[in-house]
Design a protein around this motif. Structure first.
Motif, mmCIF file in Angstrom:
data_model
loop_
_atom_site.group_PDB
_atom_site.id
_atom_site.type_symbol
_atom_site.label_atom_id
_atom_site.label_comp_id
_atom_site.label_asym_id
_atom_site.label_seq_id
_atom_site.Cartn_x
_atom_site.Cartn_y
_atom_site.Cartn_z
ATOM 1 N N LEU A 76 4.946 -1.144 1.126
ATOM 2 C CA LEU A 76 5.081 -1.953 2.345
ATOM 3 C C LEU A 76 5.803 -3.274 2.097
ATOM 4 O O LEU A 76 6.269 -3.907 3.047
ATOM 5 C CB LEU A 76 3.694 -2.236 2.936
ATOM 6 C CG LEU A 76 2.968 -1.057 3.594
ATOM 7 C CD1 LEU A 76 1.626 -1.500 4.144
ATOM 8 C CD2 LEU A 76 3.809 -0.460 4.702
ATOM 9 N N THR A 77 5.885 -3.706 0.837
ATOM 10 C CA THR A 77 6.587 -4.973 0.564
ATOM 11 C C THR A 77 8.061 -4.902 0.935
ATOM 12 O O THR A 77 8.717 -5.940 1.078
ATOM 13 C CB THR A 77 6.462 -5.348 -0.921
ATOM 14 O OG1 THR A 77 6.970 -4.281 -1.738
ATOM 15 C CG2 THR A 77 5.029 -5.640 -1.303
ATOM 16 N N ILE A 80 8.726 -6.883 3.866
ATOM 17 C CA ILE A 80 8.677 -8.331 3.666
ATOM 18 C C ILE A 80 10.033 -8.853 3.196
ATOM 19 O O ILE A 80 10.472 -9.929 3.589
ATOM 20 C CB ILE A 80 7.589 -8.701 2.636
ATOM 21 C CG1 ILE A 80 6.214 -8.162 3.081
ATOM 22 C CG2 ILE A 80 7.528 -10.214 2.431
ATOM 23 C CD1 ILE A 80 5.682 -8.737 4.345
ATOM 24 N N PHE A 93 4.952 -3.668 9.538
ATOM 25 C CA PHE A 93 4.024 -3.848 8.409
ATOM 26 C C PHE A 93 2.581 -3.711 8.862
ATOM 27 O O PHE A 93 1.799 -2.937 8.295
ATOM 28 C CB PHE A 93 4.263 -5.222 7.766
ATOM 29 C CG PHE A 93 3.398 -5.500 6.576
ATOM 30 C CD1 PHE A 93 3.855 -5.232 5.296
ATOM 31 C CD2 PHE A 93 2.120 -6.033 6.721
ATOM 32 C CE1 PHE A 93 3.057 -5.484 4.179
ATOM 33 C CE2 PHE A 93 1.318 -6.288 5.619
ATOM 34 C CZ PHE A 93 1.796 -6.015 4.346
ATOM 35 N N GLY A 152 -2.620 -4.999 1.870
ATOM 36 C CA GLY A 152 -1.840 -6.171 2.269
ATOM 37 C C GLY A 152 -1.587 -7.167 1.154
ATOM 38 O O GLY A 152 -0.708 -8.032 1.285
ATOM 39 N N GLY A 155 1.936 -7.472 -0.182
ATOM 40 C CA GLY A 155 2.756 -8.131 0.842
ATOM 41 C C GLY A 155 2.520 -9.630 0.878
ATOM 42 O O GLY A 155 3.452 -10.413 1.108
#
Length: 535
Positions: A76-77, A80, A93, A152, A155
């Protein structure tokens, strides 16, 4: 008794909790005991570890197996670091993060919220219902916090490096609010169901809610990407009324306001909703908590209809699929057990919900831009996604609330133990897979025409073969002979089973290109393979 750091942190909020009529000493003791007992429990979705020796007794397996969620967080980064706009990247995200967290909550912790065993033990002591209710929510919140931070956390670190400390603080607050909102909204949903239904109907409805929640999550996740339009390679956000129901947008809005200086009425409204709704929800739940605990007693009600229902359709299927008398007996035995066991359904139904919706989600994505008239015939291969539930279903068949009755396998004169496994597997397929496959097949025939009927035969034969492969890989005990607390699904083996399903779909695709006669020959091969593998 072992002391936990999280309880020392909770001690700082003692005075606040006591204002809500909570017996803090009792609350702390309940939580301490639950955390100790959790060392013996491995969550079904990610339980990739087990106790290797006696020294592992006090080590919580959930905490030790969070690495799989950290891997999701690392992927998921990407959102970002991409150069887009904060509203877009953070909506995506938080949408994926909420999907992962909510799915885990439904599959692993619904049984904690709906647990009735505590009431018989704890509420018989001088402890009020609000204290027990807070213990449940805090107990779940501890694990949901670990899980949310695992997803999370990468992230957060990436945001601190890429966008600075202000981004980090906003995201941390958002993660805490999302964690609170997910737990409380789920609890309130169960409270509404408990309030208006009772008895066996209540148990059935709660199980169907698992399916609806899974479908809602999958559909909601798809809607997240449609919040934005791409115009001249630029991402454009055009506010609409339905965006106010998209929770990830609420928590993406503060980044756009604080870091970009984009202050609009819609963005400000999203920010307000993101803060107000979780706080209102938790206050409402605290007020209704005693009612929730009282209504849980409905789940303990024993049905007055003890007569075993004989479904004529299941009798027909048992005679068609089971050649041996013993196999038919265990076919009906498994059918009755799967109908009556609430925890079994709580474990199976979320995966069933995803299997229902995934084929249609992929078809919807393929026709969204071209229209229904230009849909590709090759998209019917998405029906293989209905087999996603098979590994989870096959694995869960080993477990039961009444596992202590497994001595019956040794006491009755069973000629062949394979009859037990085959009868139970066939009952599970008929009960869960077959209705789903028939409904999806009707929809697919409507979309693609009668020409795909022969392909649907290939699909159902392939899934039947896949079921036996999954059983060979995942099953280590007789059906319904183990306690749910001992559930240890091997993540590697689960993914291996998924690859087998993908391989069967790929073989189908290649053979379909070779012509109708080759496809008919493949059907004959599948029939022969199924005969020998199941025999």
């Amino acid at each position: 008794m072992k002391e936990f750091k999280v309880l020392k942190f909770l001690d700082r909020f003692r005075s606040l909790l006591e204002r809500f009529e909570v017996n803090y000493d009792a609350l702390r003791l309940i939580l301490q005991m639950k955390l100790i007992m959790d060392a013996r429990r491995v969550p079904l979705a990610i339980s990739d570890y087990r106790k290797k020796d006696g020294n592992d007794t006090d080590k919580n397996q959930f905490i030790r197996s969070l690495w799989i969620y950290i891997l999701f967080g690392l992927f998921l980064t990407v959102f970002i670091f991409i150069e887009a706009n904060f509203l877009y990247q953070m909506t995506i995200f938080f949408g994926i993060l909420m999907f992962i967290v909510m799915t885990s909550l439904i599959s692993d912790f619904s049984t904690v919220l709906l647990d009735t065993k505590d009431k018989n033990i704890i509420l018989s002591k001088p402890i009020n219902e609000r204290t027990l209710g807070f213990a449940k929510v805090i107990h779940i919140s501890i694990y949901m916090f670990y899980l949310t931070m695992s997803v999370g956390g990468p992230g957060l670190i990436a945001g601190l490096i890429k966008h600075g400390f202000v981004f980090f603080i906003i995201m941390l607050i958002d993660l805490l609010l999302i964690n609170l909102l997910v737990i409380v909204l789920t609890a309130l949903l169960y409270l509404v169901i408990l309030r208006f239904f009772d008895g066996e109907k209540l148990k059935s409805i709660i199980n169907y809610v698992q399916i609806l929640l899974s479908i809602g999550l999958a559909v909601g996740y798809q809607l997240v990407g449609r919040v934005f339009n791409i115009v001249n390679f630029e991402i454009v956000f055009e506010p609409s009324w339905w965006h106010y129901f998209m929770i990830p947008v609420w928590y993406a809005a503060p980044f756009e306001i604080v870091l970009k200086g984009e202050v609009t009425p819609d963005l400000v409204s999203f920010c307000i909703l993101g803060v107000i709704i979780p706080l209102v929800a938790i206050l409402l739940y605290i007020k209704l908590m005693p009612m929730f605990e009282r209504n849980l007693l409905k789940l303990s009600q024993v049905s007055t209809q003890n007569k075993i229902s004989h479904n004529r359709l299941m009798k027909i299927w048992s005679r068609l699929l089971c050649r041996e008398r013993e196999e038919r007996i265990f076919f009906h035995f498994a059918n009755e057990l799967m109908k009556s066991e609430r925890e079994f359904k709580l474990k199976v139904f979320p995966a069933l919900g995803l299997s229902i919706i995934f084929p249609f989600i992929f078809i919807f994505n393929s026709i969204s831009s071209d229209g229904l008239q230009n849909i590709s015939p090759g998209t019917f291969y998405f029906i293989y996604f209905c087999g996603l539930m098979i590994p989870n279903l096959v694995y869960i068949l080993q477990f039961s609330e009444k596992y202590k009755a497994a001595w019956i396998y040794r006491s009755v004169p069973i000629k062949d133990a394979n009859c037990v496994n085959k009868g139970v597997l066939k009952a599970a397929l008929v009960r869960y897979l077959l209705p789903l496959f028939i409904i999806q097949s009707i929809c697919f025939v409507y979309l693609f025409g009668m020409n795909i009927l022969i392909d649907l035969i290939v699909v159902i034969l392939s899934i039947a073969l896949f079921t036996m492969f999954s059983a060979k890989i995942l099953v280590k005990a007789l059906p319904f002979s183990l306690a749910f607390e001992n559930a240890k699904a091997d993540t590697v083996k689960m993914f291996t089973a998924m690859f087998i399903l993908g391989g069967l779909a790929l073989v189908h695709f290649v053979i379909q290109l070779l012509g109708i006669y080759i496809l008919v020959g493949y059907i004959i091969i599948l029939v022969v393979l199924n005969y020998f593998v199941w025999k």
